[in-house]
Design a protein around this motif. Structure first.
Motif, PDB file in Angstrom:
ATOM      1  N   GLU A 160      22.259  14.682  17.631  1.00  0.00           N
ATOM      2  CA  GLU A 160      21.506  15.817  17.120  1.00  0.00           C
ATOM      3  C   GLU A 160      21.063  15.607  15.674  1.00  0.00           C
ATOM      4  O   GLU A 160      20.173  16.291  15.182  1.00  0.00           O
ATOM      5  CB  GLU A 160      22.355  17.095  17.217  1.00  0.00           C
ATOM      6  N   ALA A 161      21.696  14.667  15.002  1.00  0.00           N
ATOM      7  CA  ALA A 161      21.342  14.382  13.614  1.00  0.00           C
ATOM      8  C   ALA A 161      20.159  13.421  13.567  1.00  0.00           C
ATOM      9  O   ALA A 161      19.854  12.728  14.530  1.00  0.00           O
ATOM     10  CB  ALA A 161      22.539  13.795  12.879  1.00  0.00           C
ATOM     11  N   PHE A 205      28.134   0.793   3.418  1.00  0.00           N
ATOM     12  CA  PHE A 205      27.632   0.576   4.774  1.00  0.00           C
ATOM     13  C   PHE A 205      26.835   1.788   5.219  1.00  0.00           C
ATOM     14  O   PHE A 205      27.104   2.917   4.799  1.00  0.00           O
ATOM     15  CB  PHE A 205      28.767   0.283   5.759  1.00  0.00           C
ATOM     16  N   ASP A 206      25.831   1.551   6.053  1.00  0.00           N
ATOM     17  CA  ASP A 206      24.952   2.619   6.543  1.00  0.00           C
ATOM     18  C   ASP A 206      25.364   3.066   7.932  1.00  0.00           C
ATOM     19  O   ASP A 206      25.757   2.247   8.767  1.00  0.00           O
ATOM     20  CB  ASP A 206      23.493   2.159   6.572  1.00  0.00           C
ATOM     21  N   VAL A 207      25.239   4.374   8.174  1.00  0.00           N
ATOM     22  CA  VAL A 207      25.555   4.945   9.472  1.00  0.00           C
ATOM     23  C   VAL A 207      24.375   5.794   9.932  1.00  0.00           C
ATOM     24  O   VAL A 207      23.921   6.686   9.199  1.00  0.00           O
ATOM     25  CB  VAL A 207      26.827   5.823   9.412  1.00  0.00           C
ATOM     26  N   SER A 208      23.867   5.511  11.121  1.00  0.00           N
ATOM     27  CA  SER A 208      22.824   6.327  11.731  1.00  0.00           C
ATOM     28  C   SER A 208      23.444   7.122  12.877  1.00  0.00           C
ATOM     29  O   SER A 208      24.576   6.840  13.286  1.00  0.00           O
ATOM     30  CB  SER A 208      21.685   5.440  12.249  1.00  0.00           C
ATOM     31  N   PRO A 209      22.749   8.114  13.413  1.00  0.00           N
ATOM     32  CA  PRO A 209      23.340   8.941  14.476  1.00  0.00           C
ATOM     33  C   PRO A 209      23.830   8.153  15.682  1.00  0.00           C
ATOM     34  O   PRO A 209      24.825   8.525  16.304  1.00  0.00           O
ATOM     35  CB  PRO A 209      22.187   9.882  14.852  1.00  0.00           C
ATOM     36  N   ASN A 210      23.137   7.054  16.016  1.00  0.00           N
ATOM     37  CA  ASN A 210      23.493   6.289  17.218  1.00  0.00           C
ATOM     38  C   ASN A 210      24.421   5.109  16.940  1.00  0.00           C
ATOM     39  O   ASN A 210      24.754   4.360  17.855  1.00  0.00           O
ATOM     40  CB  ASN A 210      22.222   5.780  17.905  1.00  0.00           C
ATOM     41  N   THR A 211      24.834   4.937  15.701  1.00  0.00           N
ATOM     42  CA  THR A 211      25.735   3.834  15.383  1.00  0.00           C
ATOM     43  C   THR A 211      27.034   3.964  16.173  1.00  0.00           C
ATOM     44  O   THR A 211      27.645   5.034  16.197  1.00  0.00           O
ATOM     45  CB  THR A 211      26.054   3.809  13.876  1.00  0.00           C
ATOM     46  N   GLU A 212      27.458   2.874  16.812  1.00  0.00           N
ATOM     47  CA  GLU A 212      28.706   2.881  17.577  1.00  0.00           C
ATOM     48  C   GLU A 212      29.855   2.283  16.780  1.00  0.00           C
ATOM     49  O   GLU A 212      30.937   2.857  16.709  1.00  0.00           O
ATOM     50  CB  GLU A 212      28.531   2.111  18.886  1.00  0.00           C
ATOM     51  N   GLN A 213      29.636   1.107  16.201  1.00  0.00           N
ATOM     52  CA  GLN A 213      30.699   0.443  15.460  1.00  0.00           C
ATOM     53  C   GLN A 213      30.142  -0.177  14.189  1.00  0.00           C
ATOM     54  O   GLN A 213      29.013  -0.660  14.154  1.00  0.00           O
ATOM     55  CB  GLN A 213      31.377  -0.642  16.303  1.00  0.00           C
TER      56      GLN A 213
END
Length: 267
Positions: A160-161, A205-213
């Motif tokens: 949703e993000a 480190f970058d994190v997007s909504p679909n990032t898993e690991q």
């Protein structure tokens, strides 16, 4: 199972084969009809295919065929000898808001978010995760010199993000309490990056909504002469948007935080 259409799960396997690991998770392969997996598209990324086989969607014939088929596209290589340490403790600490006195040491996720002071809906918090070093010292010493160290986290996806957030990690020194870091609350201790970072080093480190690991380089932050190493995960930029959660050692699907250490000459 037949009425609900539940699949029959097989023994999990690696698409690269025993003793090998994929290095190109974003690569794609196209499976012919005989090897296609029900419920998955015929053209599939290496990471999705690996996830399917690790969850038992691939039968024996597929597990035997995939190593040769995907070797080039998925960058299959001999797995580097090294050490993987699972977290021994992890928690969330709130800097302010109504949860500052609460304990979150047994939750299955931990939260990092840097909300404005006084914003109770997005209260500022950071995560702590700890790994045992002393009990693994013999193996760590065998890796020679200073091994490459990676902190690997499994992210709780939030479709949703719609944003990419930069988080930071550094090593900190926790207070010496009988219950360890999982007994802490935000009222007991707080940290500020980089002032409270043990070595002064900070990795982003970058994190997007679909990032898993995510695996972030923490080489230089691990003192092999200490009993434990404790990492702080935080957002150094204030935001009124909700933060991100990462799975802890209490996750029922074993998506635990890991500290991976490799000899430098193998990378």
């Amino acid at each position: 199972r037949e009425i609900c259409g539940c699949p029959n799960f097989n023994t999990p396997c690696s698409i690269c084969g025993a003793g090998k690991e994929l290095t190109n998770a974003g690569g794609t392969v196209t499976l012919e009809a005989a090897l296609a997996i029900s419920g998955f598209p015929p053209t599939i990324t290496c990471s999705d295919l690996q996830d399917a086989c690790s969850r038992g969607y691939c039968d024996g014939s597929r597990c035997q065929a995939f190593p040769e088929l995907v070797e080039g596209a998925c960058g299959c290589q001999e797995a580097a000898p090294g050490l993987t340490i699972e977290s021994s403790a992890d928690t969330t600490l709130y800097r302010d808001g109504p949860l500052v006195d609460d304990n979150f040491g047994t939750e299955d996720t931990m939260l990092a978010q840097n909300g404005p002071v006084g914003n109770e809906e997005v209260a500022s918090s950071f995560a702590l995760v700890q790994f045992p070093i002393a009990e693994n010292k013999a193996v760590i010493d065998s890796l020679k010199n200073e091994p490459t160290s990676l902190l690997c986290l499994h992210h709780v996806q939030n479709t949703e993000a719609d944003r990419v957030v930069t988080y930071s990690v550094c090593a900190v020194t926790p207070p010496d309490l009988q219950g360890g870091i999982e007994s802490l609350t935000g009222a007991d201790v707080t940290y500020t990056m980089p002032a409270d970072c043990t070595t002064g080093d900070v990795s982003n480190f970058d994190v997007s909504p679909n990032t898993e690991q995510i695996c972030v380089d923490v080489t230089g932050m691990v003192d092999k002469n200490q009993e434990f190493v404790t990492f702080m995960i935080d957002n150094m930029n204030e935001s009124d948007q909700p933060g991100d959660r990462f799975y802890t050692r209490f996750d029922s699907e074993r998506r635990f935080p890991e500290l991976r250490m490799y000899p430098v000459f193998e990378l």
